[in-house]
Design a protein around this motif. Structure first.
Motif, PDB file in Angstrom:
ATOM      1  N   ASP A  48      -5.968   2.361 -12.882  1.00 52.09           N
ATOM      2  CA  ASP A  48      -6.305   1.728 -11.475  1.00 52.09           C
ATOM      3  C   ASP A  48      -4.894   1.386 -11.154  1.00 52.09           C
ATOM      4  O   ASP A  48      -4.443   0.315 -12.001  1.00 52.09           O
ATOM      5  CB  ASP A  48      -7.335   0.777 -11.600  1.00 52.09           C
ATOM      6  N   ILE A  49      -4.546   1.300 -10.311  1.00 54.19           N
ATOM      7  CA  ILE A  49      -3.134   0.771  -9.579  1.00 54.19           C
ATOM      8  C   ILE A  49      -3.562  -0.239  -8.258  1.00 54.19           C
ATOM      9  O   ILE A  49      -4.154   0.371  -7.393  1.00 54.19           O
ATOM     10  CB  ILE A  49      -1.991   1.633  -9.156  1.00 54.19           C
TER      11      ILE A  49
ATOM     12  N   LEU B   2      -5.331   8.863 -10.926  1.00 53.61           N
ATOM     13  CA  LEU B   2      -4.648   7.795 -10.617  1.00 53.61           C
ATOM     14  C   LEU B   2      -5.280   7.100  -9.288  1.00 53.61           C
ATOM     15  O   LEU B   2      -5.554   7.864  -8.154  1.00 53.61           O
ATOM     16  CB  LEU B   2      -3.214   7.957 -10.072  1.00 53.61           C
ATOM     17  N   HIS B   3      -5.763   5.876  -9.323  1.00 52.11           N
ATOM     18  CA  HIS B   3      -6.483   5.401  -8.232  1.00 52.11           C
ATOM     19  C   HIS B   3      -5.856   4.087  -7.600  1.00 52.11           C
ATOM     20  O   HIS B   3      -5.408   3.168  -8.384  1.00 52.11           O
ATOM     21  CB  HIS B   3      -8.025   4.743  -8.557  1.00 52.11           C
TER      22      HIS B   3
ATOM     23  N   ALA C 283       0.785  -1.161  -0.089  1.00 54.53           N
ATOM     24  CA  ALA C 283       0.070   0.088   0.075  1.00 54.53           C
ATOM     25  C   ALA C 283       0.708   1.240   0.069  1.00 54.53           C
ATOM     26  O   ALA C 283       0.549   1.930  -0.739  1.00 54.53           O
ATOM     27  CB  ALA C 283      -1.078  -0.093   1.007  1.00 54.53           C
ATOM     28  N   ASP C 284       1.813   1.084   1.027  1.00 50.53           N
ATOM     29  CA  ASP C 284       2.973   2.522   0.982  1.00 50.53           C
ATOM     30  C   ASP C 284       3.521   2.486  -0.250  1.00 50.53           C
ATOM     31  O   ASP C 284       3.900   3.586  -0.925  1.00 50.53           O
ATOM     32  CB  ASP C 284       3.999   2.096   1.757  1.00 50.53           C
ATOM     33  N   GLU C 285       4.045   1.470  -0.924  1.00 52.82           N
ATOM     34  CA  GLU C 285       4.505   1.551  -2.351  1.00 52.82           C
ATOM     35  C   GLU C 285       3.681   2.115  -3.317  1.00 52.82           C
ATOM     36  O   GLU C 285       4.158   2.952  -4.158  1.00 52.82           O
ATOM     37  CB  GLU C 285       5.221   0.268  -2.677  1.00 52.82           C
ATOM     38  N   LEU C 286       2.555   1.789  -3.705  1.00 55.76           N
ATOM     39  CA  LEU C 286       1.612   2.114  -4.423  1.00 55.76           C
ATOM     40  C   LEU C 286       1.642   3.862  -4.226  1.00 55.76           C
ATOM     41  O   LEU C 286       1.546   4.706  -5.163  1.00 55.76           O
ATOM     42  CB  LEU C 286       0.296   1.461  -4.402  1.00 55.76           C
ATOM     43  N   GLN C 287       1.238   4.099  -3.089  1.00 55.45           N
ATOM     44  CA  GLN C 287       0.934   5.482  -2.595  1.00 55.45           C
ATOM     45  C   GLN C 287       2.154   6.289  -3.091  1.00 55.45           C
ATOM     46  O   GLN C 287       2.256   7.415  -3.799  1.00 55.45           O
ATOM     47  CB  GLN C 287       0.851   5.560  -1.278  1.00 55.45           C
ATOM     48  N   ARG C 288       3.417   5.796  -2.914  1.00 50.57           N
ATOM     49  CA  ARG C 288       4.624   6.461  -3.183  1.00 50.57           C
ATOM     50  C   ARG C 288       4.846   6.589  -4.477  1.00 50.57           C
ATOM     51  O   ARG C 288       5.054   7.847  -5.023  1.00 50.57           O
ATOM     52  CB  ARG C 288       6.109   5.698  -2.607  1.00 50.57           C
TER      53      ARG C 288
END
Ligand SMILES: Nc1ncnc2c1ncn2[C@@H]1O[C@H](COP(=O)(O)OP(=O)(O)O)[C@@H](O)[C@H]1O
Ligand SMILES: [Mg+2]
Length: 469
Positions: free
Chosen positions: A385-386, A348-349, A327-332
């Motif tokens: 979507d990611i 970006l979702h 989750a952190d990585e996607l956010q980053r």
């Protein structure tokens, strides 16, 4: 150092066969020899017994000892061979008749009483090793009691198996000859036949010796190869297939590489040549340098990417695995691309979470490549979507966007080095067609893979698949 030369397979197998054949013939011969020896000895035993029985009866009924003594031809022609022994004596007195040409010592024997029948069990064996014969000769003897004219006499008869031994020796020599013949014939036949059978191996060796990089398309013909070697032949051809494929890719890669570098270098040279044709203002030089720098940066990025791919091809150990919170990585990554997405009015979702073991820098690089592509190739004003999808054995990070519909052939080529779609070819200069190849290499380093599919027309979805151990 050269390995010691091993004896040839043909030689080894031939020798083994020959020894087996030799042993088989030898044991059959030995068996026959023993049977024959037994039969011959039994026959001679019976001859001795018959002789004793005959003389016992003669003495008992009509022949006196004196008659017998005076006409030796009566018993002499009864004897089997000139070496045989025949003795008649009264107990405790010197022999009346004594035939023992070889002076052979007799074994001690029981005396069969006059009224008892004779049998083989009453016989005794002896050995004769007088200098006359090369080896010891067996002897079979028996003694019976007879009553002649009121007197008790002992009859002793013995047979010395000289003739039998000679016959058996001849037989033994034939067996030895047969054994040697079996060895030689099997060896010769085996050598010839095996030599023929292994011909495909030699063919394979000469075929392999003739293979050069320019001839990687030549294949062995396995049609008349024996079953045992067919597998080897097929594996060999399959290996050539893979080598040819790898070599072809390599050739293509260097051709592409040269082509890719020629364009920016050509354009750099062009700019410089034009600039040098006449004196320029300082601003013009500055603009030229800036544009050259941009081009050089592009080349530098390409070189860096190629280096990365080359290292990924050989190194497995460079991974610095850590437990990552996805989750952190996607956010980053999403945060990093926010500005770029906004420029094209793209949302970006991000969704989902999982923990996986991966190299953080490489994971970010792979994901960034996917997101950068998505932003570049997505329809303006659409959403990307990611998301993280956790399965039983895999964990996927998916990047899905709205864009052009690609046919299957194109989908298959996306991960090839330097492959670029038309859209990207016409577009900005930082497209070099290596992005997805790098993603694939990163996933391979992690023991996973990158997949692409189109869930619906115009929607394209890339997935980073990590195995969960
Ligand atoms: N999200 C996407 N949507 C549509 N096409 C894509 C997408 N990602 C990649 N492609 C196609 O795959 C090609 C190869 O991608 P890539 O290896 O990243 O090279 P580059 O981005 O430098 O062109 C692109 O040129 C493009 O045609
Ligand atoms: Mg790209």
């Amino acid at each position: 150092m050269r390995a010691r030369r091993q004896p040839s397979l043909t030689l080894r197998a031939t020798l083994a066969f020959s020894v087996v054949a030799m042993l088989a013939v030898a044991s059959a011969g030995m068996y026959l020899y023993e049977t024959m020896k037994g039969a011959v000895m039994t026959r001679s035993d019976h001859a001795v017994l018959a002789r004793l029985d005959h003389f016992r009866k003669l003495l008992q009924y009509d022949l006196t000892l004196t008659t017998l003594q005076s006409s030796p031809q009566l018993f002499e022609n009864m004897l089997d061979s000139e070496d045989d022994i025949f003795i008649i004596a009264e107990p405790g007195k010197p022999a009346v008749i004594m035939v023992n040409p070889l002076h052979a010592p007799l074994p001690s024997m029981p005396v069969v009483p006059a009224n008892m029948p004779l049998s083989v069990a009453d016989m005794r064996s002896g050995m004769l090793d007088s200098g006359v014969f090369d080896s010891e000769v067996p002897m079979r003897a028996a003694t019976v009691e007879a009553v002649s004219g009121g007197k008790v006499v002992h009859l002793t008869a013995a047979h010395i198996a000289v003739k039998e031994m000679a016959t058996l020796a001849g037989f033994r020599n034939r067996i030895l000859l047969a054994v040697s013949l079996a060895f030689v014939v099997t060896a010769l036949l085996g050598y010839v036949l095996l030599g023929r059978g292994l011909r495909p191996l030699r063919r394979m060796a000469s075929h392999a010796a003739a293979i050069t990089p320019a001839q990687l398309d030549s294949r062995m013909d396995n049609r008349d190869t024996p079953v045992e070697l067919q597998q080897l032949g097929e594996a060999y051809n399959a290996m050539l297939d893979r080598l040819a494929d790898g070599y072809q890719r390599l050739t293509q890669f260097s051709a592409d590489l040269a082509h890719e570098i020629r364009t920016p270098v050509g354009s750099l040279m062009g700019h410089c040549q034009v600039a040098l044709r006449q004196p320029r203002t300082e601003d013009e030089y500055q603009a030229l340098l800036a544009s050259n720098l941009e081009e050089l940066e592009r080349i530098s990025r390409m070189v860096e990417s190629i280096l990365f791919l080359a290292r990924a091809d050989e190194a497995q150990s460079a991974l610095n695995r850590q437990t990552l919170n996805l989750a952190d990585e996607l956010q980053r990554v999403a945060g990093y691309f926010e500005g770029l997405a906004e420029e094209r009015d793209i949302a970006l979702h991000t969704k989902g979470d999982a923990r996986i073991e991966a190299d953080p820098l490489l994971l970010r690089r792979a994901l960034s490549n996917l997101v950068a592509n998505a932003i570049r190739y997505a329809d303006e004003g659409s959403a990307i979507d990611i998301r993280v999808v956790v399965g039983s054995r895999h964990c996927r990070i998916e990047v899905e966007n709205q864009g052009p519909t690609l046919d299957d052939a194109t989908l298959g080529k996306l991960f090839d080095r330097f492959y670029r779609g038309d859209a990207s070819r016409h577009q900005s200069s930082d497209s070099n067609g290596l992005g997805l190849a790098i993603v694939a290499a990163i996933m391979q380093l992690h023991g996973g893979e990158v997949a692409v599919n189109q869930p619906a027309p115009g929607r394209i979805c890339f997935g980073l698949v990590f195995p969960i151990s």
